[in-house]
Write an enzyme that holds these catalytic residues in place. Structure first.
Site, PDB file in Angstrom:
ATOM      1  N   ARG A 136      16.007   4.903  -2.736  1.00  0.00           N
ATOM      2  CA  ARG A 136      14.938   4.580  -3.688  1.00  0.00           C
ATOM      3  C   ARG A 136      15.013   5.494  -4.913  1.00  0.00           C
ATOM      4  NH1 ARG A 136       9.821   5.316  -0.660  1.00  0.00           N
ATOM      5  NH2 ARG A 136       8.770   4.108  -2.244  1.00  0.00           N
ATOM      6  N   ARG A 148       4.745  12.413   4.719  1.00  0.00           N
ATOM      7  CA  ARG A 148       3.862  11.359   4.223  1.00  0.00           C
ATOM      8  C   ARG A 148       3.517  10.392   5.356  1.00  0.00           C
ATOM      9  NH1 ARG A 148       4.631   7.808  -1.166  1.00  0.00           N
ATOM     10  NH2 ARG A 148       6.660   7.270  -0.328  1.00  0.00           N
ATOM     11  N   ARG A 178       8.925  -1.560 -12.997  1.00  0.00           N
ATOM     12  CA  ARG A 178       9.928  -0.691 -12.392  1.00  0.00           C
ATOM     13  C   ARG A 178      11.305  -0.907 -12.998  1.00  0.00           C
ATOM     14  NH1 ARG A 178       7.232   0.596  -7.273  1.00  0.00           N
ATOM     15  NH2 ARG A 178       8.472   2.032  -6.043  1.00  0.00           N
ATOM     16  N   LYS A 233       2.026   9.316  -7.408  1.00  0.00           N
ATOM     17  CA  LYS A 233       1.437   8.358  -8.355  1.00  0.00           C
ATOM     18  C   LYS A 233       0.231   7.652  -7.740  1.00  0.00           C
ATOM     19  CE  LYS A 233       5.131   5.745  -8.921  1.00  0.00           C
ATOM     20  NZ  LYS A 233       6.115   6.402  -8.040  1.00  0.00           N
ATOM     21  N   ARG A 272       5.816   5.608   6.830  1.00  0.00           N
ATOM     22  CA  ARG A 272       6.315   4.375   6.225  1.00  0.00           C
ATOM     23  C   ARG A 272       7.785   4.225   6.584  1.00  0.00           C
ATOM     24  NH1 ARG A 272       4.470   4.307  -0.065  1.00  0.00           N
ATOM     25  NH2 ARG A 272       6.571   3.471  -0.232  1.00  0.00           N
TER      26      ARG A 272
HETATM   27  P1  AMP Z   1       5.780   1.958  -3.706  1.00  0.00           P
HETATM   28  O1  AMP Z   1       4.599   1.943  -2.800  1.00  0.00           O
HETATM   29  O2  AMP Z   1       5.411   1.868  -5.161  1.00  0.00           O
HETATM   30  O3  AMP Z   1       6.721   3.077  -3.423  1.00  0.00           O
HETATM   31  O4  AMP Z   1       6.593   0.592  -3.409  1.00  0.00           O
HETATM   32  C1  AMP Z   1       7.119   0.307  -2.137  1.00  0.00           C
HETATM   33  C2  AMP Z   1       8.122  -0.832  -2.237  1.00  0.00           C
HETATM   34  O5  AMP Z   1       7.485  -2.027  -2.732  1.00  0.00           O
HETATM   35  C3  AMP Z   1       9.276  -0.614  -3.202  1.00  0.00           C
HETATM   36  O6  AMP Z   1      10.316   0.185  -2.635  1.00  0.00           O
HETATM   37  C4  AMP Z   1       9.724  -2.045  -3.474  1.00  0.00           C
HETATM   38  O7  AMP Z   1      10.439  -2.595  -2.372  1.00  0.00           O
HETATM   39  C5  AMP Z   1       8.383  -2.763  -3.554  1.00  0.00           C
HETATM   40  N1  AMP Z   1       7.880  -2.713  -4.940  1.00  0.00           N
HETATM   41  C6  AMP Z   1       6.829  -1.971  -5.402  1.00  0.00           C
HETATM   42  N2  AMP Z   1       6.668  -2.144  -6.734  1.00  0.00           N
HETATM   43  C7  AMP Z   1       7.637  -3.023  -7.124  1.00  0.00           C
HETATM   44  C8  AMP Z   1       8.011  -3.594  -8.380  1.00  0.00           C
HETATM   45  N3  AMP Z   1       7.378  -3.297  -9.521  1.00  0.00           N
HETATM   46  N4  AMP Z   1       9.075  -4.441  -8.403  1.00  0.00           N
HETATM   47  C9  AMP Z   1       9.728  -4.759  -7.273  1.00  0.00           C
HETATM   48  N5  AMP Z   1       9.448  -4.235  -6.059  1.00  0.00           N
HETATM   49  C10 AMP Z   1       8.415  -3.385  -5.982  1.00  0.00           C
END
Ligand code: AMP
Length: 221
Positions: free
Chosen positions: A171, A127, A88, A13, A160
């Site tokens: 996740r 990644r 989310r 994404k 990460r």
């Molecule tokens: P991502 O980079 O989108 O995979 O997000 C990494 C982490 O950031 C997630 O696993 C959550 O801990 C936090 N996070 C990202 N987007 C959200 C959201 N919309 N609501 C809550 N936590 C978020």
């Protein structure tokens, strides 16, 4: 144009949302990137979210929604935005609908990037992210020009913490439980398109642009 990318963690994404934002002059809004930046800068917010993210849990809705609201209202978002990683869950989706309605706006399209689960787990192993500027890489699919170094700022590439296999599985579980119900939420407005997220980056991008064209959105600001 106001777009939302949905899809499981690791579907690509971030990469595609950035390309779409660049092509159409939109702002890319990704709470995950914002939170990682706060952690790198060791801010108060960074210290709150660091542990939550490392465990693959969600940051509280009120914190996340406030951040998104600010970005959507910023002058950089005047042409529209690409949301990546927000909403989310249903509560966040409700908050987004409300804040867009207050601005007489709504989402034009929800892009669902589809990738089989085992491929997602495999991708997370390769990644990396730049420790300096946060640019994402995949050492197999999108390697940097110089091994271990960011093409943009020369920073060291690191894995990460939330890409460990057990965290990735956690996740994914969370995605199925709380994020997937969003498809039903947005399907009511018939604005969801599914895109095959397998293949190389350019090919997936082409599929996305094609579907925007089909919906008559590609010329839209
Ligand atoms: P991502 O980079 O989108 O995979 O997000 C990494 C982490 O950031 C997630 O696993 C959550 O801990 C936090 N996070 C990202 N987007 C959200 C959201 N919309 N609501 C809550 N936590 C978020």
């Amino acid at each position: 144009m106001r777009l939302l990318f949905l899809g499981p963690p690791g579907a690509g994404k971030g990469t595609q949302a950035k390309l779409v934002a660049e092509k159409f002059g939109l702002i890319h809004i990704a709470p995950g990137d914002i939170f990682r930046q706060e952690v790198r800068a060791d801010t108060d917010l960074g210290r709150v979210v660091e542990g939550i993210m490392a465990e693959g849990r969600l940051v509280p809705d009120d914190i996340t929604t406030q951040i998104i609201e600010k970005r959507i209202a910023s002058p950089e978002a005047a042409n529209g935005f690409v949301l990546d990683g927000f909403p989310r869950n249903i509560a966040q989706a409700g908050a987004l609908t409300k804040l867009l309605e207050a601005r007489n706006d709504r989402l034009n399209l929800v892009i669902n990037l589809e990738v089989p689960e085992e491929e997602l787990v495999g991708r997370s192993r390769t990644r990396r992210v730049c420790s300096g500027c946060g640019k994402p890489y995949n050492i197999k699919l999108e390697p940097p020009r110089i091994e271990g170094k960011c093409d943009v700022c020369g920073g060291a590439l690191i894995a990460r913490e939330d890409d460990q296999e057990s965290t990735v599985r956690q996740r994914l579980k969370l995605y199925h439980e709380v994020t997937e119900p969003l498809f039903e939420y947005y399907n009511r407005d018939e604005i969801v398109v599914s895109i095959n997220g397998c293949g190389d980056v350019d090919l997936i991008f082409e599929r996305i642009v094609e579907s925007l064209e089909k919906k008559g959105l590609s010329g839209k600001r």
